[in-house]
Design a protein around this motif. Structure first.
Motif, short mmCIF file in Angstrom:
data_model
loop_
_atom_site.label_atom_id
_atom_site.label_comp_id
_atom_site.label_asym_id
_atom_site.label_seq_id
_atom_site.Cartn_x
_atom_site.Cartn_y
_atom_site.Cartn_z
N LEU A 688 38.61 91.04 19.55
CA LEU A 688 39.46 92.22 19.46
C LEU A 688 40.82 91.96 20.10
N VAL A 689 41.87 92.20 19.32
CA VAL A 689 43.22 92.23 19.87
C VAL A 689 43.57 93.70 20.06
N HIS A 690 43.56 94.16 21.31
CA HIS A 690 43.89 95.56 21.58
C HIS A 690 45.35 95.82 21.20
N ILE A 691 45.65 97.06 20.84
CA ILE A 691 47.00 97.41 20.41
C ILE A 691 48.06 96.98 21.42
N SER A 692 47.70 96.99 22.71
CA SER A 692 48.66 96.60 23.76
C SER A 692 48.92 95.10 23.76
N GLN A 693 48.06 94.33 23.04
CA GLN A 693 48.19 92.87 23.05
C GLN A 693 48.70 92.33 21.71
N TRP A 715 45.46 84.02 21.52
CA TRP A 715 45.03 83.34 22.74
C TRP A 715 43.87 84.12 23.33
N VAL A 716 42.90 83.41 23.89
CA VAL A 716 41.73 84.06 24.50
C VAL A 716 42.18 84.75 25.78
N LEU A 717 41.86 86.04 25.90
CA LEU A 717 42.25 86.83 27.06
C LEU A 717 41.08 86.94 28.04
N ASN A 718 39.91 87.30 27.52
CA ASN A 718 38.72 87.41 28.38
C ASN A 718 37.47 87.20 27.54
N ILE A 719 36.40 86.82 28.19
CA ILE A 719 35.13 86.52 27.50
C ILE A 719 34.00 87.25 28.22
N ASP A 720 33.20 87.98 27.46
CA ASP A 720 32.02 88.66 28.01
C ASP A 720 30.80 88.03 27.36
N LEU A 721 30.23 87.03 28.05
CA LEU A 721 29.08 86.31 27.48
C LEU A 721 27.87 87.22 27.30
N LYS A 722 27.69 88.17 28.22
CA LYS A 722 26.53 89.05 28.17
C LYS A 722 26.56 89.93 26.91
N LYS A 723 27.71 90.49 26.62
CA LYS A 723 27.83 91.38 25.46
C LYS A 723 28.30 90.64 24.21
N LEU A 728 41.25 89.16 22.82
CA LEU A 728 42.30 88.24 22.39
C LEU A 728 43.66 88.87 22.60
N THR A 729 44.69 88.04 22.58
CA THR A 729 46.06 88.53 22.64
C THR A 729 46.90 87.76 21.64
N MET A 730 47.90 88.45 21.09
CA MET A 730 48.86 87.78 20.22
C MET A 730 50.19 87.58 20.95
#
Length: 738
Positions: A688-693, A715-723, A728-730
């Protein structure tokens, strides 16, 4: 016809013209267009012309209005004409009651919204039995009139005692007074001006409040268990989410409006000053608002909010669908389609570069069978036998396991020109079970047809996707929570627009594709295909006139969007309408070249040096039409989708564990929603690229930045392995901290 009948018809025609002009002026004002643009468009639509035809071939007449503007005019014209019908009906009913005043008539005639007309009609509408109507039956209306007159002096109880009548069911002064108050409360609630103000105030100041019916219960609506937000500022996706939670009986939802301000306004409108009945009127005002006005206004405001949410959801679905339909076709490649699954195995379908089915097969590389060796051997066999250059995998169940397996097969095959691609398979199963699919592939089972459809989706997304009900193509948000009729109508418009934008090859197009061409319906589409099968390929656009039920008007509307790639006349492969062929002849004569030069570099370069404005005067043809003709002559047979980037082809697969924050990746936009975009980066779940990114600057809506099918750098912003989620960010790394 008698003289009287002639006068009546003349009057009707005059009334119609006045209404038409009133509608034209209203639309021109709303859409900030000229009266001529609106009037001409309405006339063209009334003559039976389609919007794609008007947008493409009547630019001079409309001032080059695009499809969106034309559809707005069409929609508003329909609404305002229905409004005029309703106004006439309301005026007739009130007049028959003998209550139509000039002031009321003027107010109704000037109304531009149905809600305004209904508010004005409300006091005269036949009502079911109410407390007020019961009081009127008991003869208490004169008492209500006395109180409404707000006498300076008098004894209210003494006045009310005059209306005690046990035979009518009025047993005490208190009952008489209550009945009169009920009548006044209903009159206040029916006041159009008061309702309009309260409705506007409720929209501007009302807080939508939601709470859980069970605070301990787990659900996807936990964010709304104790939630409140200014109604007018709620984003559409949140409105629909709360509506769904309420519908599923998980949330209790209401609209809170500051009642003190409403009471102050109502008092100012109703109470004229100190009187013997001031206290009673204050009580009536409170009752009128709480019992009669507030509940109905809340329903209306909630209805408006839902409509806002639905319109946005439909708009997003429509925009995403258009982008999906207009994705660049992957031409000239033999494709192997894969419909992945676990227990029932992966269905394979090889199709040649024209989409012709070559072979179908079933393999079992995924759990619980795990027959990877046999599956790899079969796929390699098909790759070698048919020269497969692209493997296309549907994104459904077991798609990522299948992707991993296919990547391994590609690595083992060692072929430089072999790659794979994940495609959205939404609707493939719907198509596979359809009558159309049965006719197209009578010898295949449902899953095998699905694999063939998946393969063809990359070769010509538009031609394949039009075979599927647009609602089944899942590119949107909350599409199941909106008016299905409105959704269906909107999506049909999108498909029609996309098909006519691209044009269709009349010698290869399916009935499904042909049915979306301007002016063509399902019956005529089938007749075209039948004519083609019985008489061979069309060699000229003129032959379409011989197709049963394809009359002169239909021919005029559709022919410019029909292409004959290898016909007798080179112009038949262009978007130039036959009505303008004489313009082409004059143009070529003016340039000193023959028709055989159409499509050559020589003519293209010659045309690029011309001034369309000067040629327009010489040839006595409109600039917009000539501009389109020149463009078509420079690139005859051009597919506008070919200018778009091809999808990203992959040869290897990523795992969630392979990612690290800051990693740069190439991805394909799969879905655009209100709060961002989902991008396929080659892992199990889209990131997911959030609208802010989406950008370093302000983004009003994600669709302003990205569309379905876009290839983007992320670019990878954060990773949640559990979920299993990836943010992502642009925004390039150097700009992320800015």
């Amino acid at each position: 016809m008698s003289d009287i009948e002639a006068v009546v018809e003349l009057n009707k025609e005059q009334i119609h013209k006045e209404q038409q002009e009133r509608i034209v002026k209203q639309i021109a004002k709303e859409l900030q267009l000229t009266l001529k643009q609106v009037r001409t468009t309405v006339d063209l639509l009334d003559e039976g012309n389609t919007i794609p035809f008007i947008a493409r071939y009547r630019k001079e007449m409309t001032g080059e209005l695009d499809e969106n503007a034309l559809r707005e005019i069409e929609e508003r014209t329909g609404y305002l004409r229905s409004l005029e019908v309703r106004k006439r009906e309301v005026l007739r009913i009130i007049d028959e009651q003998g209550k139509l005043t000039e002031e009321l008539k003027t107010s109704i005639e000037k109304a531009v919204k149905l809600q305004e007309v209904e508010d004005l009609y409300r006091p005269y509408r036949q009502k079911r039995k109410t407390r007020a109507s019961a009081a009127k039956e008991k003869g208490l209306e004169p008492l209500a009139v006395w109180i409404t007159a707000q006498p300076k002096q008098g004894d209210v109880r003494a006045e009310a005692s005059n209306y005690v009548n046990e035979e009518l069911g009025v047993n005490s002064p208190e009952e008489a007074l209550q009945g009169a108050m009920d009548i006044i409360a209903e009159n206040i609630a029916d006041d159009a001006a008061i309702r309009a103000w309260i409705r506007r105030y409720s929209i501007d100041h009302g807080m939508l409040v939601s709470e859980a019916r069970d605070q301990e219960a787990e659900s996807v609506y936990e964010n709304y268990y104790n939630y409140r937000e200014l109604a007018k500022k709620m984003p559409p996706h949140r409105i629909l989410a709360i509506n769904r939670g309420e519908r599923e009986n998980i949330l209790k939802v209401g609209l809170e409006v500051p009642s003190d301000s409403v009471h102050q306004y109502m008092t100012k409108q109703i109470v004229k000053g100190p009187s013997a009945v001031t206290d009673i009127l204050q009580t009536v005002i409170e009752d009128a608002y709480k019992r009669l006005i507030a509940p109905s206004i809340e329903r209306e405001v909630r209805g408006e909010m839902t409509e806002k949410g639905e319109n946005q959801a439909i708009s997003i679905f429509a925009g995403n669908l258009r982008s999906l339909l207009l994705q660049a076709p992957v031409k000239g490649r033999t494709v192997l389609g894969v419909d992945p699954a676990y227990r029932t195995g992966c269905k394979l379908a090889a199709v040649d570069e024209t989409g012709k089915l070559l072979e179908v097969a079933v393999t079992y590389p995924t759990p619980p069978n795990n027959k990877k060796r046999e599956a790899a051997a079969k796929i390699k066999e098909m790759i070698d036998q048919y020269g497969v250059q692209l493997i296309v995998i549907g994104n459904g169940t077991a798609s990522r396991e299948t992707e991993q397996f296919v990547a391994e097969v590609i690595a083992e095959a060692g072929k430089q020109d072999l790659a794979y691609l994940i495609v959205n398979e939404a609707g493939a199963s719907v198509y596979s079970a359809s009558k159309l699919a049965q006719e197209e592939f009578p010898d295949l089972d449902v899953a095998e047809r699905s694999a063939a459809s998946i393969a063809r989706r990359v070769q010509d997304p538009l031609a394949e996707l039009v075979k599927i009900d647009p609602k089944s193509i899942g590119v949107g948000q909350y599409q199941h929570d909106v008016s299905q009729k409105h959704l269906e109508e909107s999506l049909k418009v999108v498909v029609e627009s996309a098909v006519n934008h691209v044009g269709v090859d009349v010698n290869t197009a399916s009935p499904s594709l042909l049915s979306y061409v301007a002016g063509i319906n399902g019956t005529i589409a089938k007749n075209i295909v039948k004519f083609r099968e019985e008489n061979g390929k069309f060699s000229s656009r003129k032959q379409l006139q011989k197709v049963p039920r394809l009359g002169a008007k239909t021919y005029e509307q559709c022919v410019g969007f029909m292409r004959i790639s290898d016909g007798e006349n080179t112009l038949d492969r262009t978007p130039i309408h036959p009505e303008s062929y004489f313009v082409v002849s004059s143009l070529l004569k003016e340039l000193g070249v023959g028709p055989e030069k159409v499509g050559t570099r020589e003519l293209s370069e010659l045309l690029s040096r011309q001034s369309v404005e000067e040629l327009s005067d010489t040839l006595d043809v409109g600039v917009p039409t000539l501009r389109d003709i020149v463009d078509s002559l420079q690139r005859p047979g051009r597919d506008p989708r070919e200018e778009l980037p091809l999808p990203i082809f992959r040869t290897d697969v990523l795992k969630l564990e392979d990612l690290t924050p800051g990693m740069e990746l190439q991805g394909t936009v799969r879905n655009v929603i209100d709060f961002g975009a989902f991008v396929d980066i080659g892992i199990k779940s889209d990131g997911l690229v959030h609208i802010s990114q989406l950008s370093t600057g302000y983004v009003k809506h994600p669709m302003d930045v990205v569309s379905v099918g876009d290839n983007v750098t992320v670019w990878v912003l954060n990773i949640d392995l559990k979920k299993g989620r990836v943010g992502l960010t642009m925004r390039p790394p150097k700009e992320q901290s800015m």
